[in-house]
Design a protein around this motif. Sequence first.
Motif, PDB file in Angstrom:
ATOM      1  N   ARG A 237     105.210 -20.508   7.347  1.00 56.87           N
ATOM      2  CA  ARG A 237     104.833 -20.203   5.957  1.00 56.87           C
ATOM      3  C   ARG A 237     103.755 -19.138   5.897  1.00 56.87           C
ATOM      4  O   ARG A 237     103.818 -18.224   5.072  1.00 56.87           O
ATOM      5  N   ARG A 238     102.760 -19.269   6.771  1.00 55.53           N
ATOM      6  CA  ARG A 238     101.666 -18.286   6.774  1.00 55.53           C
ATOM      7  C   ARG A 238     102.189 -16.902   7.146  1.00 55.53           C
ATOM      8  O   ARG A 238     101.834 -15.899   6.521  1.00 55.53           O
ATOM      9  N   ALA A 239     103.044 -16.852   8.184  1.00 54.66           N
ATOM     10  CA  ALA A 239     103.575 -15.559   8.622  1.00 54.66           C
ATOM     11  C   ALA A 239     104.445 -14.933   7.541  1.00 54.66           C
ATOM     12  O   ALA A 239     104.373 -13.721   7.280  1.00 54.66           O
ATOM     13  N   ILE A 240     105.267 -15.739   6.901  1.00 54.14           N
ATOM     14  CA  ILE A 240     106.161 -15.227   5.866  1.00 54.14           C
ATOM     15  C   ILE A 240     105.368 -14.750   4.660  1.00 54.14           C
ATOM     16  O   ILE A 240     105.674 -13.701   4.062  1.00 54.14           O
ATOM     17  N   ALA A 241     104.329 -15.484   4.288  1.00 53.59           N
ATOM     18  CA  ALA A 241     103.522 -15.106   3.124  1.00 53.59           C
ATOM     19  C   ALA A 241     102.855 -13.752   3.310  1.00 53.59           C
ATOM     20  O   ALA A 241     102.617 -13.029   2.332  1.00 53.59           O
ATOM     21  N   GLU A 242     102.560 -13.387   4.553  1.00 56.06           N
ATOM     22  CA  GLU A 242     101.909 -12.103   4.846  1.00 56.06           C
ATOM     23  C   GLU A 242     102.913 -10.963   4.999  1.00 56.06           C
ATOM     24  O   GLU A 242     102.516  -9.818   5.210  1.00 56.06           O
ATOM     25  N   SER A 243     104.189 -11.277   4.883  1.00 53.33           N
ATOM     26  CA  SER A 243     105.240 -10.283   5.125  1.00 53.33           C
ATOM     27  C   SER A 243     105.695  -9.633   3.821  1.00 53.33           C
ATOM     28  O   SER A 243     105.684 -10.268   2.759  1.00 53.33           O
ATOM     29  N   PRO A 244     106.147  -8.373   3.886  1.00 52.41           N
ATOM     30  CA  PRO A 244     106.737  -7.746   2.697  1.00 52.41           C
ATOM     31  C   PRO A 244     108.068  -8.376   2.302  1.00 52.41           C
ATOM     32  O   PRO A 244     108.602  -8.076   1.237  1.00 52.41           O
TER      33      PRO A 244
END
Length: 212
Positions: free
Chosen positions: A99-106
């Motif tokens: 979730r954290r990685a996806i939230a930081e992704s475009p």
Amino acid sequence: MKPTPDEILAYIDSHSTPSSEQLDELVRETERSLGSPNMLSGPVVGRLLEFLIFALEARSVLEIGTFSGYSALAMAEGLPSDGRIVTLEIDETHAELARRAIAESPHAKKIEIVLGPALKSIERLPGPFDFVFIDADKDQYLDYYEAVLPKLAPRGLIAADNTLRSGRVLDENDKHPANEGIRAFNERARNDPRVRCVILSVRDGVTLIRRA
């Protein structure tokens, strides 16, 4: 001098389009937080998934096994802006890192993580899916396959990771549940009249399956 398999793999890595900095950082974060970077699909498989989704012009993707989100983010790079990935994960610790990685992704708007047992989640998902990536419990691959095949779009594609199990599929005396599960899955895909399949010797083996 004949190159070793590791040297060939290193050459493949170095001569494929490199991963984004975010994905490279996710590999490092996965190692720090989960200690199992070998469970990641890795840059070459990630790039292969992206290429397949791009070539299919897929818009609806199902992933079974999120882990830390690497493969979902790699696949999202091949999706159009209105494309969507539903990724299934049973482990809350894995899902939180993803979730954290996806939230930081475009590509955050393209990806939804669904927490819970994958087979129950698949039952609730309507489909059809243009692309399905299976990369979860190896002893359940046959169950995942049977659950998603009816929801595969007519020109859709299933990709299953780790179908060579570092060569352990060749040893019939190896009764580890994961290896037994992959052997059973490989046999079913090969002999199922509903589909056509091919195993690619990419990393630890990627099987591609389409409707016959």
